[in-house]
Design a protein around this motif. Structure first.
Motif, PDB file in Angstrom:
ATOM      1  N   LEU A  45       5.906  13.623 -12.187  1.00 64.44           N
ATOM      2  CA  LEU A  45       6.684  13.705 -11.473  1.00 64.44           C
ATOM      3  C   LEU A  45       7.961  13.391 -13.056  1.00 64.44           C
ATOM      4  O   LEU A  45       9.368  13.634 -13.651  1.00 64.44           O
ATOM      5  N   VAL A  46       6.855  12.811 -13.896  1.00 63.16           N
ATOM      6  CA  VAL A  46       7.306  12.252 -15.089  1.00 63.16           C
ATOM      7  C   VAL A  46       8.065  13.093 -16.446  1.00 63.16           C
ATOM      8  O   VAL A  46       8.022  13.693 -16.975  1.00 63.16           O
ATOM      9  N   SER A  47       6.310  13.870 -16.003  1.00 62.03           N
ATOM     10  CA  SER A  47       6.255  14.546 -17.228  1.00 62.03           C
ATOM     11  C   SER A  47       7.792  16.238 -16.692  1.00 62.03           C
ATOM     12  O   SER A  47       7.436  16.918 -17.611  1.00 62.03           O
ATOM     13  N   PHE A  51      11.576  11.473 -13.641  1.00 57.82           N
ATOM     14  CA  PHE A  51      11.008   9.746 -13.430  1.00 57.82           C
ATOM     15  C   PHE A  51      10.647   9.143 -15.147  1.00 57.82           C
ATOM     16  O   PHE A  51       9.624  10.585 -15.845  1.00 57.82           O
ATOM     17  N   VAL A  52      10.976   8.419 -15.168  1.00 63.65           N
ATOM     18  CA  VAL A  52      10.531   7.134 -16.345  1.00 63.65           C
ATOM     19  C   VAL A  52       9.273   7.239 -16.031  1.00 63.65           C
ATOM     20  O   VAL A  52       8.462   6.482 -14.928  1.00 63.65           O
ATOM     21  N   ASP A  53       8.805   6.830 -17.377  1.00 57.61           N
ATOM     22  CA  ASP A  53       7.358   6.725 -17.105  1.00 57.61           C
ATOM     23  C   ASP A  53       6.723   5.420 -17.049  1.00 57.61           C
ATOM     24  O   ASP A  53       7.716   4.300 -17.110  1.00 57.61           O
ATOM     25  N   SER A  54       5.626   5.001 -16.210  1.00 58.27           N
ATOM     26  CA  SER A  54       5.415   3.623 -15.654  1.00 58.27           C
ATOM     27  C   SER A  54       4.260   3.256 -15.438  1.00 58.27           C
ATOM     28  O   SER A  54       3.319   4.503 -15.556  1.00 58.27           O
ATOM     29  N   TRP A  55       3.534   2.286 -15.551  1.00 59.94           N
ATOM     30  CA  TRP A  55       2.313   2.108 -15.222  1.00 59.94           C
ATOM     31  C   TRP A  55       2.257   0.702 -15.342  1.00 59.94           C
ATOM     32  O   TRP A  55       2.775  -0.002 -15.012  1.00 59.94           O
ATOM     33  N   VAL A  56       0.880   0.370 -14.821  1.00 61.03           N
ATOM     34  CA  VAL A  56       0.252  -0.658 -14.222  1.00 61.03           C
ATOM     35  C   VAL A  56      -0.500  -1.334 -15.107  1.00 61.03           C
ATOM     36  O   VAL A  56      -0.795  -1.516 -15.772  1.00 61.03           O
ATOM     37  N   VAL A  57       0.052  -2.887 -15.090  1.00 56.27           N
ATOM     38  CA  VAL A  57      -0.396  -3.339 -15.827  1.00 56.27           C
ATOM     39  C   VAL A  57      -0.939  -5.177 -15.799  1.00 56.27           C
ATOM     40  O   VAL A  57      -0.564  -5.434 -14.293  1.00 56.27           O
ATOM     41  N   ASP A  58      -2.033  -5.770 -16.488  1.00 51.58           N
ATOM     42  CA  ASP A  58      -2.663  -6.750 -15.901  1.00 51.58           C
ATOM     43  C   ASP A  58      -2.263  -7.851 -16.948  1.00 51.58           C
ATOM     44  O   ASP A  58      -2.991  -9.871 -16.415  1.00 51.58           O
ATOM     45  N   ASP A  59      -1.376  -8.059 -17.395  1.00 51.85           N
ATOM     46  CA  ASP A  59      -0.997  -9.151 -18.606  1.00 51.85           C
ATOM     47  C   ASP A  59      -0.151  -9.858 -18.859  1.00 51.85           C
ATOM     48  O   ASP A  59       0.493 -11.274 -19.678  1.00 51.85           O
ATOM     49  N   VAL A  60       0.799  -9.260 -17.412  1.00 53.16           N
ATOM     50  CA  VAL A  60       1.585 -10.476 -16.899  1.00 53.16           C
ATOM     51  C   VAL A  60       2.247 -11.226 -15.860  1.00 53.16           C
ATOM     52  O   VAL A  60       1.066 -10.511 -14.285  1.00 53.16           O
ATOM     53  N   LEU A  61       2.313 -12.206 -16.020  1.00 51.67           N
ATOM     54  CA  LEU A  61       2.278 -13.352 -13.835  1.00 51.67           C
ATOM     55  C   LEU A  61       4.230 -12.634 -13.751  1.00 51.67           C
ATOM     56  O   LEU A  61       4.659 -13.626 -14.298  1.00 51.67           O
ATOM     57  N   ASN A 102      13.018  15.067  -4.311  1.00 52.82           N
ATOM     58  CA  ASN A 102      12.489  14.525  -3.224  1.00 52.82           C
ATOM     59  C   ASN A 102      11.922  15.995  -2.656  1.00 52.82           C
ATOM     60  O   ASN A 102      10.713  15.994  -2.329  1.00 52.82           O
ATOM     61  N   LEU A 103      12.222  17.354  -3.415  1.00 48.48           N
ATOM     62  CA  LEU A 103      11.046  18.528  -2.909  1.00 48.48           C
ATOM     63  C   LEU A 103       9.467  18.736  -3.990  1.00 48.48           C
ATOM     64  O   LEU A 103       8.455  19.002  -3.369  1.00 48.48           O
ATOM     65  N   LEU A 104       9.469  18.401  -4.873  1.00 53.95           N
ATOM     66  CA  LEU A 104       8.461  18.454  -5.128  1.00 53.95           C
ATOM     67  C   LEU A 104       7.720  16.819  -4.808  1.00 53.95           C
ATOM     68  O   LEU A 104       6.382  16.880  -4.561  1.00 53.95           O
ATOM     69  N   CYS A 105       7.756  16.357  -4.569  1.00 47.19           N
ATOM     70  CA  CYS A 105       7.415  15.267  -3.429  1.00 47.19           C
ATOM     71  C   CYS A 105       6.776  15.781  -2.836  1.00 47.19           C
ATOM     72  O   CYS A 105       5.641  15.280  -1.768  1.00 47.19           O
ATOM     73  N   THR A 126      20.045  13.109 -20.070  1.00 46.53           N
ATOM     74  CA  THR A 126      19.031  13.851 -19.411  1.00 46.53           C
ATOM     75  C   THR A 126      19.062  12.620 -18.374  1.00 46.53           C
ATOM     76  O   THR A 126      18.521  11.366 -18.877  1.00 46.53           O
ATOM     77  N   PRO A 127      19.155  13.356 -16.471  1.00 45.29           N
ATOM     78  CA  PRO A 127      19.631  12.305 -15.600  1.00 45.29           C
ATOM     79  C   PRO A 127      17.669  11.990 -15.488  1.00 45.29           C
ATOM     80  O   PRO A 127      16.624  13.439 -15.044  1.00 45.29           O
ATOM     81  N   VAL A 128      17.336  10.385 -15.300  1.00 41.83           N
ATOM     82  CA  VAL A 128      16.392  10.336 -15.426  1.00 41.83           C
ATOM     83  C   VAL A 128      16.164   8.963 -13.446  1.00 41.83           C
ATOM     84  O   VAL A 128      16.589   7.922 -14.286  1.00 41.83           O
ATOM     85  N   ILE A 129      15.159   9.145 -12.930  1.00 40.73           N
ATOM     86  CA  ILE A 129      15.349   8.097 -12.302  1.00 40.73           C
ATOM     87  C   ILE A 129      14.119   6.905 -12.262  1.00 40.73           C
ATOM     88  O   ILE A 129      13.125   7.057 -12.941  1.00 40.73           O
ATOM     89  N   VAL A 130      14.770   5.132 -12.540  1.00 45.39           N
ATOM     90  CA  VAL A 130      13.568   4.418 -12.542  1.00 45.39           C
ATOM     91  C   VAL A 130      13.445   3.669 -12.227  1.00 45.39           C
ATOM     92  O   VAL A 130      12.911   2.210 -12.104  1.00 45.39           O
ATOM     93  N   ASP A 131      13.640   3.800 -10.892  1.00 43.16           N
ATOM     94  CA  ASP A 131      12.733   3.436  -9.845  1.00 43.16           C
ATOM     95  C   ASP A 131      11.823   3.775  -9.000  1.00 43.16           C
ATOM     96  O   ASP A 131      11.557   4.783  -8.401  1.00 43.16           O
ATOM     97  N   VAL A 132      10.784   3.602 -10.002  1.00 45.99           N
ATOM     98  CA  VAL A 132       8.972   4.101 -10.100  1.00 45.99           C
ATOM     99  C   VAL A 132       8.503   3.514  -8.186  1.00 45.99           C
ATOM    100  O   VAL A 132       7.738   4.422  -8.488  1.00 45.99           O
ATOM    101  N   THR A 133       8.983   2.812  -7.798  1.00 47.32           N
ATOM    102  CA  THR A 133       8.417   2.494  -6.529  1.00 47.32           C
ATOM    103  C   THR A 133       9.424   2.877  -4.883  1.00 47.32           C
ATOM    104  O   THR A 133       8.740   2.199  -4.241  1.00 47.32           O
ATOM    105  N   SER A 134       9.729   4.200  -5.384  1.00 46.88           N
ATOM    106  CA  SER A 134      11.222   4.776  -4.352  1.00 46.88           C
ATOM    107  C   SER A 134      10.500   5.325  -3.680  1.00 46.88           C
ATOM    108  O   SER A 134      10.514   6.215  -2.912  1.00 46.88           O
TER     109      SER A 134
END
Length: 458
Positions: A45-47, A51-61, A102-105, A126-134
């Motif tokens: 989706l990002v490529s 979708f906007v790029d996103s990644w899991v982090v562990d340095d923020v509470l 939606n079709l790609l998903c 360029t339109p990009v979806i930012v709700d990465v958990t949708s």
């Protein structure tokens, strides 16, 4: 800081840590997000630019009140804009991006559980979806649960402008849930009701919504259990895509021919371009610039060479649409045109009046241009010159302003039909008001009736 507008999905709350955009996920959401990432869907989706790029982090509470099973960071999009600030083609492209995602998903057994237009932002044009958990699990059968939301947020506003000839921004100015399809059903009368898609997506859906309002709880639950094969849902989305692609705006454009009617020669235009370039180079900060009254972007384009991000504003949706279409075919990546009336910009709205922030809170430029704007506001609308100058300095730290005198042909044309007296308006008075807020960096007499100023706070 927790994002005020993210409360609608308690399993995925947005918060900020400085310039970082983060989401705290609940255990269930974290599990779903992990499956999307593990299978490579999110990377695809990002490529594909959906979708906007996103990644899991562990340095923020996460702060109190935000789920913390997993924290996901997203790339920041420089400009936050709302659907009512988009032109017709912008909303249509945002809708197509949502459908394509939606079709790609679906190809990998997932689907978007949301279809809010507020989930989409523009990077340049360029339109990009930012709700990465949708993204949600679909499997081999299910329902397009976001169909109704898609219709209200995308299809109904597009049909409204296409079939009624009125810019959709007039009905979306401070709406969080789009244009209800039932309202559109009541608006479409006569021949407009015969257009493609109206019967199936407007008339029929309005009828079914009316029927469901009288259903008891058990029947509502039975309806919610109805599922379709994945292939059938994909066909529905493809048909919707074809319908959305076919829609065209029928709203008139007030300023479509304004550029051709400019009352000065090409030599003056060149002098103006040189002045704008000089001011843009000399300004202290080069992060964000805004051109107020951008029209077709003739001088806005200059700013793209000197600022990281540029916004071109115009109150005429047709003009913005023309600029957007032109930019989509160009190599310019840092300019976004928006439909904004600077005399009535988008206010804060939604739950508690803070769910969606005001335009002036989201867009705070380092530099602004007010070319051929002041006389329209002061002589046309009647805004006092003193307030106009206060607005210029309140909007940005530096600005280029074009002062047009009363005896200019365009100024006389603008004020010809006024029946009430105008507030004091002169170049000397303008300079006096400027001195009370800041200073004149540079001044250039463009013609005998037009003067350019580079002004800055002291």
């Amino acid at each position: 800081m927790i994002e005020p507008g993210s409360f609608r999905d308690p399993t995925s709350r947005v918060f900020y840590d400085g310039d970082r955009v983060l989401r705290g996920l609940s255990s269930d959401m974290a599990e779903s997000d992990a499956s999307v990432r593990k299978g490579g869907l999110m990377a695809t989706l990002v490529s594909e630019g959906m979708f906007v790029d996103s990644w899991v982090v562990d340095d923020v509470l996460p702060p109190a009140g935000v789920p913390s099973a997993t924290v996901v960071e997203s790339a920041r999009v420089p400009l936050v804009s709302y659907p009512s600030e988009w032109s017709f083609s912008m909303l249509r492209d945002a809708a197509l991006t949502t459908l394509d995602a939606n079709l790609l998903c679906l190809e990998q057994g997932f689907i978007l559980k949301d279809a809010s237009a507020f989930n989409v932002l523009f990077r340049g044009v360029t339109p990009v979806i930012v709700d990465v958990t949708s993204v949600d699990v679909f499997g081999e059968e299910g329902t397009w649960a976001a169909y109704g939301q898609f219709c209200d947020h995308f299809l109904a506003p597009l049909m409204f402008e296409a079939f009624c000839g009125i810019p959709f921004r007039r009905v979306l100015h401070s709406e969080t849930d789009g244009l209800p399809i039932g309202d559109l059903n009541r608006l479409l009368r006569g021949r407009s009701a015969l257009h493609r898609g109206v019967l199936s997506h407007v008339r029929l859906r309005s009828y079914l919504e009316g029927r469901s309002a009288g259903m008891d709880t058990d029947k509502r639950r039975d309806v919610a259990k109805v599922v379709l094969p994945k292939a059938a849902v994909a066909r529905t989305i493809r048909k919707m895509r074809k319908l959305v692609s076919s829609l065209e705006s029928s709203a008139p454009s007030t300023w479509a021919d304004y550029e051709a009617a400019l009352p000065y020669e090409e030599v003056s235009s060149q002098a103006k371009a040189e002045f704008v370039t000089s001011a843009a180079v000399a300004t202290k900060s080069h992060s964000l610039a805004v051109d107020v009254g951008a029209n077709v972007g003739r001088f806005t384009m200059i700013l793209t060479e000197h600022f990281d991000s540029v916004v071109g504003l115009d109150s005429d949706s047709g003009t913005v649409d023309a600029l957007y279409t032109l930019l989509a075919k160009s190599d310019t990546k840092n300019l976004t045109p928006l439909v904004v009336d600077i005399t009535n910009p988008t206010p804060s709205f939604g739950w508690r009046g803070i769910e969606r922030s005001a335009f002036t809170e989201r867009v705070q430029p380092d530099f602004a241009m007010w070319l051929a704007v002041m006389h329209h506001l002061c002589l046309g609308i009647g805004i006092p010159l003193e307030q106009m100058v206060a607005q210029i300095f309140g909007f940005s730290r530096e600005a280029v302003v074009e002062f047009v005198s009363r005896d200019d042909p365009m100024a006389q044309r603008i004020s010809a039909s006024r029946t009430t007296a105008l507030a004091p308006y002169s170049r000397d008075l303008f300079e006096e008001y400027v001195s009370s807020h800041g200073r004149i960096v540079e001044r250039h007499e463009l013609t005998t009736t037009r003067t350019l100023y580079h002004v800055a706070t002291s």
